[in-house]
Design a protein around this motif. Structure first.
Motif, PDB file in Angstrom:
ATOM      1  N   ILE A  46       0.802  -1.218   0.000  1.00 42.74           N
ATOM      2  CA  ILE A  46       0.000   0.000   0.000  1.00 42.74           C
ATOM      3  C   ILE A  46       0.840   1.274   0.000  1.00 42.74           C
ATOM      4  O   ILE A  46       0.321   2.347  -0.254  1.00 42.74           O
ATOM      5  CB  ILE A  46      -0.966   0.022   1.208  1.00 42.74           C
ATOM      6  CG1 ILE A  46      -0.191  -0.092   2.500  1.00 42.74           C
ATOM      7  CG2 ILE A  46      -2.016  -1.065   1.065  1.00 42.74           C
ATOM      8  CD1 ILE A  46      -1.041   0.080   3.732  1.00 42.74           C
ATOM      9  N   ASP A  47       2.130   1.159   0.291  1.00 43.25           N
ATOM     10  CA  ASP A  47       3.006   2.323   0.233  1.00 43.25           C
ATOM     11  C   ASP A  47       4.391   1.901  -0.265  1.00 43.25           C
ATOM     12  O   ASP A  47       4.681   0.721  -0.385  1.00 43.25           O
ATOM     13  CB  ASP A  47       3.086   3.042   1.584  1.00 43.25           C
ATOM     14  CG  ASP A  47       3.596   2.159   2.705  1.00 43.25           C
ATOM     15  OD1 ASP A  47       4.090   1.059   2.434  1.00 43.25           O
ATOM     16  OD2 ASP A  47       3.511   2.588   3.868  1.00 43.25           O
ATOM     17  N   ASP A  48       5.227   2.890  -0.587  1.00 46.44           N
ATOM     18  CA  ASP A  48       6.537   2.592  -1.171  1.00 46.44           C
ATOM     19  C   ASP A  48       7.415   1.759  -0.252  1.00 46.44           C
ATOM     20  O   ASP A  48       8.170   0.899  -0.709  1.00 46.44           O
ATOM     21  CB  ASP A  48       7.265   3.893  -1.538  1.00 46.44           C
ATOM     22  CG  ASP A  48       6.659   4.560  -2.757  1.00 46.44           C
ATOM     23  OD1 ASP A  48       5.850   3.908  -3.447  1.00 46.44           O
ATOM     24  OD2 ASP A  48       6.995   5.728  -3.020  1.00 46.44           O
ATOM     25  N   GLU A  49       7.317   1.996   1.048  1.00 47.19           N
ATOM     26  CA  GLU A  49       8.142   1.239   1.994  1.00 47.19           C
ATOM     27  C   GLU A  49       7.808  -0.254   1.950  1.00 47.19           C
ATOM     28  O   GLU A  49       8.695  -1.101   1.892  1.00 47.19           O
ATOM     29  CB  GLU A  49       7.939   1.794   3.399  1.00 47.19           C
ATOM     30  CG  GLU A  49       8.765   1.111   4.450  1.00 47.19           C
ATOM     31  CD  GLU A  49       8.496   1.685   5.842  1.00 47.19           C
ATOM     32  OE1 GLU A  49       8.800   0.972   6.813  1.00 47.19           O
ATOM     33  OE2 GLU A  49       7.991   2.812   5.961  1.00 47.19           O
ATOM     34  N   ARG A  50       6.524  -0.549   1.958  1.00 50.48           N
ATOM     35  CA  ARG A  50       6.114  -1.969   1.924  1.00 50.48           C
ATOM     36  C   ARG A  50       6.401  -2.594   0.563  1.00 50.48           C
ATOM     37  O   ARG A  50       6.754  -3.771   0.482  1.00 50.48           O
ATOM     38  CB  ARG A  50       4.645  -2.099   2.270  1.00 50.48           C
ATOM     39  CG  ARG A  50       4.378  -1.815   3.733  1.00 50.48           C
ATOM     40  CD  ARG A  50       2.975  -2.106   4.095  1.00 50.48           C
ATOM     41  NE  ARG A  50       2.707  -1.672   5.463  1.00 50.48           N
ATOM     42  CZ  ARG A  50       1.525  -1.715   6.010  1.00 50.48           C
ATOM     43  NH1 ARG A  50       0.496  -2.174   5.340  1.00 50.48           N
ATOM     44  NH2 ARG A  50       1.352  -1.304   7.241  1.00 50.48           N
ATOM     45  N   ARG A  51       6.243  -1.812  -0.499  1.00 50.37           N
ATOM     46  CA  ARG A  51       6.562  -2.347  -1.826  1.00 50.37           C
ATOM     47  C   ARG A  51       8.031  -2.734  -1.903  1.00 50.37           C
ATOM     48  O   ARG A  51       8.380  -3.790  -2.432  1.00 50.37           O
ATOM     49  CB  ARG A  51       6.225  -1.315  -2.895  1.00 50.37           C
ATOM     50  CG  ARG A  51       4.737  -1.107  -3.071  1.00 50.37           C
ATOM     51  CD  ARG A  51       4.430  -0.088  -4.159  1.00 50.37           C
ATOM     52  NE  ARG A  51       3.022   0.227  -4.138  1.00 50.37           N
ATOM     53  CZ  ARG A  51       2.520   1.403  -3.800  1.00 50.37           C
ATOM     54  NH1 ARG A  51       3.302   2.410  -3.485  1.00 50.37           N
ATOM     55  NH2 ARG A  51       1.220   1.587  -3.796  1.00 50.37           N
ATOM     56  N   MET A  52       8.903  -1.876  -1.383  1.00 50.82           N
ATOM     57  CA  MET A  52      10.333  -2.174  -1.419  1.00 50.82           C
ATOM     58  C   MET A  52      10.666  -3.347  -0.501  1.00 50.82           C
ATOM     59  O   MET A  52      11.562  -4.134  -0.792  1.00 50.82           O
ATOM     60  CB  MET A  52      11.151  -0.936  -1.042  1.00 50.82           C
ATOM     61  CG  MET A  52      11.204   0.090  -2.157  1.00 50.82           C
ATOM     62  SD  MET A  52      11.620  -0.604  -3.779  1.00 50.82           S
ATOM     63  CE  MET A  52      13.246  -1.247  -3.482  1.00 50.82           C
ATOM     64  N   LYS A  53       9.950  -3.479   0.593  1.00 55.24           N
ATOM     65  CA  LYS A  53      10.176  -4.624   1.478  1.00 55.24           C
ATOM     66  C   LYS A  53       9.829  -5.924   0.759  1.00 55.24           C
ATOM     67  O   LYS A  53      10.536  -6.922   0.879  1.00 55.24           O
ATOM     68  CB  LYS A  53       9.344  -4.484   2.752  1.00 55.24           C
ATOM     69  CG  LYS A  53       9.683  -5.537   3.800  1.00 55.24           C
ATOM     70  CD  LYS A  53       9.087  -5.168   5.114  1.00 55.24           C
ATOM     71  CE  LYS A  53       9.991  -4.158   5.728  1.00 55.24           C
ATOM     72  NZ  LYS A  53      10.364  -4.274   7.059  1.00 55.24           N
ATOM     73  N   ILE A  54       8.750  -5.897  -0.030  1.00 53.84           N
ATOM     74  CA  ILE A  54       8.371  -7.074  -0.810  1.00 53.84           C
ATOM     75  C   ILE A  54       9.457  -7.392  -1.830  1.00 53.84           C
ATOM     76  O   ILE A  54       9.841  -8.550  -2.012  1.00 53.84           O
ATOM     77  CB  ILE A  54       7.005  -6.858  -1.496  1.00 53.84           C
ATOM     78  CG1 ILE A  54       5.890  -6.819  -0.439  1.00 53.84           C
ATOM     79  CG2 ILE A  54       6.720  -7.939  -2.534  1.00 53.84           C
ATOM     80  CD1 ILE A  54       4.549  -6.358  -0.969  1.00 53.84           C
ATOM     81  N   VAL A  55       9.983  -6.354  -2.486  1.00 49.52           N
ATOM     82  CA  VAL A  55      11.051  -6.555  -3.469  1.00 49.52           C
ATOM     83  C   VAL A  55      12.290  -7.131  -2.784  1.00 49.52           C
ATOM     84  O   VAL A  55      12.912  -8.074  -3.278  1.00 49.52           O
ATOM     85  CB  VAL A  55      11.383  -5.229  -4.197  1.00 49.52           C
ATOM     86  CG1 VAL A  55      12.645  -5.360  -5.027  1.00 49.52           C
ATOM     87  CG2 VAL A  55      10.203  -4.801  -5.068  1.00 49.52           C
ATOM     88  N   GLU A  56      12.651  -6.582  -1.616  1.00 56.44           N
ATOM     89  CA  GLU A  56      13.832  -7.047  -0.889  1.00 56.44           C
ATOM     90  C   GLU A  56      13.680  -8.500  -0.423  1.00 56.44           C
ATOM     91  O   GLU A  56      14.661  -9.234  -0.357  1.00 56.44           O
ATOM     92  CB  GLU A  56      14.102  -6.151   0.319  1.00 56.44           C
ATOM     93  CG  GLU A  56      14.577  -4.768  -0.060  1.00 56.44           C
ATOM     94  CD  GLU A  56      14.544  -3.800   1.112  1.00 56.44           C
ATOM     95  OE1 GLU A  56      14.205  -4.222   2.248  1.00 56.44           O
ATOM     96  OE2 GLU A  56      14.848  -2.620   0.886  1.00 56.44           O
ATOM     97  N   MET A  57      12.468  -8.909  -0.112  1.00 57.61           N
ATOM     98  CA  MET A  57      12.231 -10.288   0.327  1.00 57.61           C
ATOM     99  C   MET A  57      12.208 -11.268  -0.846  1.00 57.61           C
ATOM    100  O   MET A  57      12.061 -12.460  -0.647  1.00 57.61           O
ATOM    101  CB  MET A  57      10.911 -10.392   1.093  1.00 57.61           C
ATOM    102  CG  MET A  57      10.929  -9.752   2.433  1.00 57.61           C
ATOM    103  SD  MET A  57       9.325  -9.981   3.212  1.00 57.61           S
ATOM    104  CE  MET A  57       9.657  -9.329   4.828  1.00 57.61           C
ATOM    105  N   GLY A  58      12.310 -10.751  -2.049  1.00 57.10           N
ATOM    106  CA  GLY A  58      12.297 -11.619  -3.220  1.00 57.10           C
ATOM    107  C   GLY A  58      10.919 -11.813  -3.816  1.00 57.10           C
ATOM    108  O   GLY A  58      10.736 -12.657  -4.692  1.00 57.10           O
ATOM    109  N   GLY A  59       9.967 -11.030  -3.378  1.00 62.91           N
ATOM    110  CA  GLY A  59       8.599 -11.177  -3.862  1.00 62.91           C
ATOM    111  C   GLY A  59       8.440 -10.810  -5.324  1.00 62.91           C
ATOM    112  O   GLY A  59       7.688 -11.467  -6.059  1.00 62.91           O
TER     113      GLY A  59
END
Length: 190
Positions: A100-113
């Motif tokens: 829902i926000d840039d921080e969570r989107r980047m966290k998903i990317v960092e986790m390999g999502g």
């Protein structure tokens, strides 16, 4: 028998001495006042305990739920690695809800999502799985940094190679939306 005796004695004493009866009525009024004061005190103490409980529960929730969010993200990314398309769709759906926000989107990317979503899209055999993967990728693409990470992961070629669906037009809409987002970021989509 003892009760009968005490009842007779109390009625005898009350009849014989008229001064005792008014005192007794006064003490019953005091007794009622004492009961109402006790009830008020119990009610106030009850509210105090409820407020202490609510404050403690709020503090625990405030400390606990952020960690639960990271675990849910990791579980959702893990669902993308399962062979069953139903679990993959559930994982993609959850990721699109969490992003829902840039921080969570980047966290998903960092986790390999993001990489797992691209893998899911590339190996999907049905339109529903493709649609959920594309929807999650569109949600991630709202962040410029996530778009850069998707580009580095080879998203453009995977998205272009995704077959169009004659049954579900939303697959084509999501696919075009993603390709347009890459064009807006000045990436070559041809």
């Amino acid at each position: 028998m003892m009760r009968t005796f005490t009842r007779r004695l109390s009625s005898y004493l009350c009849r014989r001495n008229p001064e005792i009866a008014p005192a007794r009525r006064f003490s019953s009024l005091n007794r009622r006042d004492e009961l109402s004061l006790e009830e008020d005190a119990e009610r106030k103490i009850g509210w105090l305990f409820k407020l202490i409980f609510a404050g403690t529960a709020t503090l625990v929730a405030y400390q606990f739920f952020p960690y639960m969010g990271d675990n849910l993200l990791q579980q959702s990314v893990s669902l993308l690695q399962v062979k069953d398309p139903l679990f993959k769709r559930m994982g993609a759906s959850r990721l699109s809800q969490f992003a829902i926000d840039d921080e969570r989107r980047m966290k998903i990317v960092e986790m390999g999502g993001a990489q797992e979503l691209l893998n899911m899209l590339g190996t999907a055999k049905d339109d529903r799985t493709r649609k959920e993967a594309l929807k999650a990728l569109v949600t991630l693409s709202h962040s410029d940094e996530a778009v850069n990470a998707l580009h580095l992961a080879g998203a453009i070629s995977v998205i272009r190679s995704t077959p169009d669906s004659s049954e579900d037009p939303e697959v084509m809409v999501q696919k075009c939306s993603l390709l347009k987002r890459f064009q807006d970021m000045k990436y070559d989509t041809s």
